[in-house]
Each structure stands twice: as structure tokens, then as C-alpha cells.
Motif scaffolding. Structure first.
Motif, mmCIF file in Angstrom:
data_model
loop_
_atom_site.group_PDB
_atom_site.id
_atom_site.type_symbol
_atom_site.label_atom_id
_atom_site.label_comp_id
_atom_site.label_asym_id
_atom_site.label_seq_id
_atom_site.Cartn_x
_atom_site.Cartn_y
_atom_site.Cartn_z
ATOM 1 N N UNK B 57 21.404 -17.447 -2.639
ATOM 2 C CA UNK B 57 22.630 -16.494 -3.855
ATOM 3 C C UNK B 57 22.314 -15.756 -4.852
ATOM 4 N N UNK B 58 20.803 -15.851 -4.357
ATOM 5 C CA UNK B 58 19.124 -14.732 -5.747
ATOM 6 C C UNK B 58 20.127 -14.105 -6.368
ATOM 7 N N UNK B 59 20.577 -12.652 -5.897
ATOM 8 C CA UNK B 59 21.076 -11.348 -6.171
ATOM 9 C C UNK B 59 22.281 -11.839 -7.088
ATOM 10 N N UNK B 60 23.164 -12.291 -6.620
ATOM 11 C CA UNK B 60 23.875 -12.468 -7.635
ATOM 12 C C UNK B 60 23.844 -13.446 -8.132
ATOM 13 N N UNK B 61 22.994 -14.281 -8.319
ATOM 14 C CA UNK B 61 22.970 -15.111 -10.068
ATOM 15 C C UNK B 61 22.168 -14.149 -10.897
ATOM 16 N N UNK B 62 21.006 -13.367 -10.186
ATOM 17 C CA UNK B 62 19.973 -12.436 -11.225
ATOM 18 C C UNK B 62 21.315 -11.653 -11.943
ATOM 19 N N UNK B 63 21.725 -10.665 -10.905
ATOM 20 C CA UNK B 63 23.092 -9.845 -11.873
ATOM 21 C C UNK B 63 23.951 -11.111 -12.660
ATOM 22 N N UNK B 64 24.552 -12.854 -12.454
ATOM 23 C CA UNK B 64 25.246 -12.869 -13.430
ATOM 24 C C UNK B 64 24.450 -12.932 -14.351
ATOM 25 N N UNK B 65 23.359 -13.401 -14.785
ATOM 26 C CA UNK B 65 22.847 -13.751 -15.891
ATOM 27 C C UNK B 65 22.435 -12.319 -16.079
ATOM 28 N N UNK B 85 6.073 -15.761 -7.133
ATOM 29 C CA UNK B 85 5.933 -15.954 -5.654
ATOM 30 C C UNK B 85 7.237 -16.648 -4.885
ATOM 31 N N UNK B 86 7.567 -15.729 -4.078
ATOM 32 C CA UNK B 86 8.844 -15.499 -3.144
ATOM 33 C C UNK B 86 9.997 -16.593 -3.620
ATOM 34 N N UNK B 87 10.523 -16.310 -5.032
ATOM 35 C CA UNK B 87 11.448 -17.215 -5.850
ATOM 36 C C UNK B 87 12.331 -15.763 -7.036
ATOM 37 N N UNK B 88 13.024 -16.006 -7.881
ATOM 38 C CA UNK B 88 13.372 -15.030 -8.449
ATOM 39 C C UNK B 88 13.422 -13.554 -9.343
ATOM 40 N N UNK B 89 12.340 -13.489 -9.367
ATOM 41 C CA UNK B 89 11.238 -12.884 -10.192
ATOM 42 C C UNK B 89 11.668 -11.083 -9.324
ATOM 43 N N UNK B 90 11.410 -11.142 -8.705
ATOM 44 C CA UNK B 90 11.355 -10.058 -7.218
ATOM 45 C C UNK B 90 13.245 -10.036 -7.452
ATOM 46 N N UNK B 91 14.141 -11.167 -7.254
ATOM 47 C CA UNK B 91 15.407 -10.451 -7.437
ATOM 48 C C UNK B 91 16.068 -9.794 -8.263
ATOM 49 N N UNK B 92 15.868 -9.777 -9.860
ATOM 50 C CA UNK B 92 15.358 -10.018 -10.784
ATOM 51 C C UNK B 92 15.335 -8.799 -11.214
ATOM 52 N N UNK B 93 13.856 -7.705 -10.397
ATOM 53 C CA UNK B 93 13.588 -6.453 -10.746
ATOM 54 C C UNK B 93 14.590 -6.021 -9.935
ATOM 55 N N UNK B 94 15.409 -6.598 -8.312
ATOM 56 C CA UNK B 94 15.685 -5.826 -7.603
ATOM 57 C C UNK B 94 17.443 -5.425 -8.483
ATOM 58 N N UNK B 95 17.494 -6.082 -8.712
ATOM 59 C CA UNK B 95 19.238 -5.898 -9.737
ATOM 60 C C UNK B 95 19.159 -4.869 -10.999
#
Lengths: 254, 254
Positions: B57-65, B85-95
């Protein structure tokens, strides 16, 4: 008394990157070995000897540290960043393989650290968010045509590239040649990040494109990240832009 | 009040890898977000809310934060290893790129950490001592033929390979297929390291060869390093073998 050798990663250059494990290994050492500027980052402790050596003396330094450890001392070799990435851990293994049998009985601990590409990437967003390569541009120990083939292979297959050891007084043209080479594979608009001295007072991180990238903007303390075709730049209001590579790969990249 | 979002790398799973910078970011947060098992590593602090979510749930988690930070709070998202590295930073940038304008004014700090390949390499010697690639074997967000092309390119050009996300219940065959693929490029004797849960109580690191490597020995917590033609194994007396890749590249590798 049995000796012990630790090869310790200090991270990118500020105490806030030094892990507790690295801190403990440094505190426990009786003798410290390392390239002078890295050794200068370690607080002076009583009853601990310090042995600074020059940048290009990895093999001699590793052998000296192994000799003292084999005589029974607790020794630490310090490395910038992570000791396993273009740093001292490999030199130590080489010396152990080539050295006397007694060096093979030594307890050796490699203590990992935050390597430069991770620190630079963190400063600018998430450019390493998809598959990436770490490549040293130094042709001191590697023929230049091997470097060219690796640049071709990595960029052609869609890897993001982290370029270590981009330039030095003795290697003035290699980074320019690498940028030129990458222009054959990647669009002019591909984001390129120059990260200099991250975590230190003179830190400087800038974003450019492959078309505009200029080797003259790099020095020995610079780590360069060249994006893939998928890497994006997000402009922000009142904040530095974010450079990131999305997690999803939509299609086969060229 | 202006919000703040930190994306914090916890390293490979033990407090001795958590940098002082990460520790400070965690202590300063009013709300923590993350995958449950990573959040469980962070000591509970008073007046700090905790929001665990599932692995995928990376995208949902990033958006919630981001939403909570944009409302003025100090928020931290925790990541295992390094967040880039294959973790949350990229998902946060996408959001941030896809989200409302207010998310682009937020102060965002990515706090780097020791990523799994560095920890596994440190445990076994210096297998990443020459040029290397980090490649995720997950085909959830990337077509399998892209992964195959990257395996071919990296192994063919002499890079050492660090394989992330090798296997899961939903992706049972990918690691076996990758090993099979790499056998086309590399000798049967190429050293392969399986590093499981490094830095945790159930840590297990083993060395095998490409001919003998068995995907059944890996699970979700395993990071695999496949050597290049240059990677060597040094047997030792009373100590685990050392696996390392020499700094010097003698000739053009096949």
C-alpha cells in the motif's frame, strides 16, 4: 591475544550519518588507519594510535593494518561512505588472499555505511527509485573500453547510473567522455544530478540535463546520477525540484 | 504552521544501523507511517501517533502521510534499508507530482540508510568491490521481459548484481528464471551470496555457486548477490569464507 580488524564506513561526511555500529567499532580500536581526510573525521581518543596515509595507497594501508591486527591488536581502517563500494573492503580482501596464512585466521568485520549515491539521491528525491548501476569512472585499475561497454549496457537497458570517481587531476577527460557516450543512448532531456560533498558544510547539489551536463562542474568530491528515460523532475513552489524515477516501468525502454 | 514530511531509512533491521539523523527524524515526528514490521522497529514515544499499513500500500500510505503533513503536522514515513532503493521515497515523489499544489510547498526530507545489499556485502567480504547493479526481480510494476533484458545487459557487461525482492508467495518462479537466465552469461563457478535478514536475530548468510544456486533457499527477506567473472572466494582457517570482487579489472570481460 587474538587480533581483530574492522573496516568501518563513516558515511558521506558528517557525524549524523555514522551508525552506532561504526561508532562502537571506532571506539574499540587501539589503532586507526585511513586516508587522512577520512581519519580527520574521527574524534581523537586517548590510547588510540592514528596512521594517516594517502589516497592511492589502499594496498599498503590494508597490509599495514593486517600486520598490526595479526600481532594481536584491535585495528580499524576507516573509509568514507560504505567500505564495500569503491573503497577499502576489497583492498583488505585482496591483501588477505595474497598474504601470510596468519591473516586468514583473523577476525575481520566490515561495518557498512551510507554510500555517496544514497546520500545524493536522498537530497534530491528518489532518482534511484528503479533499477540502477554504480560505476566508477576511474581507469586507474580498469581499461577505459570496459567502462564504455558498461555505460552502453547500463544506459541501453534502462538502468539509472551512479557515477563514482568522476574526475581528478590525473583523470581530467573521463567524465566528459562518459557524458558524451551516454548521449548516444539517452534523450537530451534526461535529468542529471551533480552532488558534491553531501553532508559537509560545502555541500552543493544541482540538477541539469544530459544535453547541458558539463564535466567542469564536477570534482573529486562529486557523485553524479544520470537518470533513465523514466526519470522525472517535479518543480515545486518555494522548494528545490524533486528528481525521481517512478517505481512502475510502463513499457520496454529503448 | 507549516508541515514537514521525513522519509526515514531504518537500515537493515537492528538499532545499530540506525543513523543519528534517522533517530532525530523519528524523535521529532508527531505521526509515524509505515509497513507494520518496519514501524515495529521504532521505539514507542508518547504524543506520537502510529499508522501501520500493508506491504503493497505504498501509494495510499504516501498520500495519507502527505495529507497530514500538509495540514501542518510533522510526519515521518519509515522504510527498511534506504528509502530511495525500492522503497518509499519514490512513492512519495509520485504522490507529490500527482497531488494538490499544497503538497508541492511542503518541506520533504529523505533520510538515507544502509540498504540491504551493503549490509549483505559487508557480512561476506566485498562482493560489490567493483561496478555493480541493483535490480528488483518484482514484476508487479515492471514487465518480466524488461527484467530479463537488464539481467542480460548487466551480467554481459561484467557488473556484479544485487537482486532485491527475489521471491514472494505471489511471485514464486521469478528468481529461478533469473538464475537460469544468468547461467547463459556467467560461468557455473560464479559465486552467489544469499543474505537473509541481515542484522536481525534470524540472520543467515550463505555462499554458493551459480550452478548450485537454488531459488528455494530464498524468501522475501533475502537479498542475493551474483558475482561477476572476477568475483573470488577466499577460504579461511576457522573463519567464514570471504567473497570479494577485486578493484582491478585486468582485461575486457566477456
Amino acid at each position: 591475544m587474538s587480533g581483530h580488524l574492522a573496516v568501518v564506513g563513516l558515511g558521506p561526511g558528517d557525524a549524523r550519518y555514522v551508525t552506532p555500529e561504526a561508532e562502537a567499532a571506532l571506539a574499540a580500536a587501539q589503532a586507526l588507519y585511513g586516508y587522512g581526510p577520512y581519519l580527520d573525521r574521527v574524534p581523537v581518543r586517548p590510547r588510540q594510535s592514528r596512521h594517516a596515509s594517502d589516497n592511492r595507497e589502499e594496498a599498503t594501508r590494508a597490509a599495514a593494518a593486517l600486520r598490526v591486527a595479526a600481532a594481536g591488536a584491535r585495528v580499524a581502517i576507516v573509509s568514507g561512505g560504505d567500505p564495500g563500494v569503491f573503497a577499502m573492503a576489497s583492498a583488505v580482501c585482496e591483501e588477505i588472499e595474497a598474504g601470510p596464512d596468519s591473516w586468514r585466521t583473523l577476525e575481520v568485520a566490515i561495518v557498512p555505511g551510507v554510500t555517496a549515491m544514497l546520500a545524493v539521491a536522498a537530497r534530491i528525491g528518489a532518482p534511484l527509485g528503479q533499477d540502477f548501476c554504480a560505476l566508477s569512472l576511474s581507469d586507474n585499475l580498469k581499461p577505459w573500453d570496459v567502462i564504455e561497454r558498461r555505460l552502453d549496457a547500463a544506459a541501453g537497458a534502462g538502468f539509472v547510473l551512479a557515477l563514482y570517481n568522476p574526475i581528478s587531476r590525473a583523470r581530467p577527460w573521463q567524465l566528459g567522455a562518459a557524458i558524451e557516450r551516454l548521449r548516444r543512448h539517452l534523450p537530451a532531456t534526461t535529468p542529471v544530478v551533480f552532488g558534491r560533498a553531501v553532508g559537509r558544510p560545502d555541500e552543493h547539489v544541482s540538477v541539469t540535463t544530459l544535453a547541458e551536463a558539463d564535466a567542469a562542474d564536477a570534482d573529486m568530491a562529486t557523485l553524479i546520477i544520470v537518470g533513465s528515460r523514466a526519470t522525472r523532475v517535479v518543480q515545486r513552489n518555494g522548494q528545490a525540484p524533486l528528481v525521481y524515477t517512478p517505481r512502475a516501468v510502463a513499457e520496454v525502454s529503448a
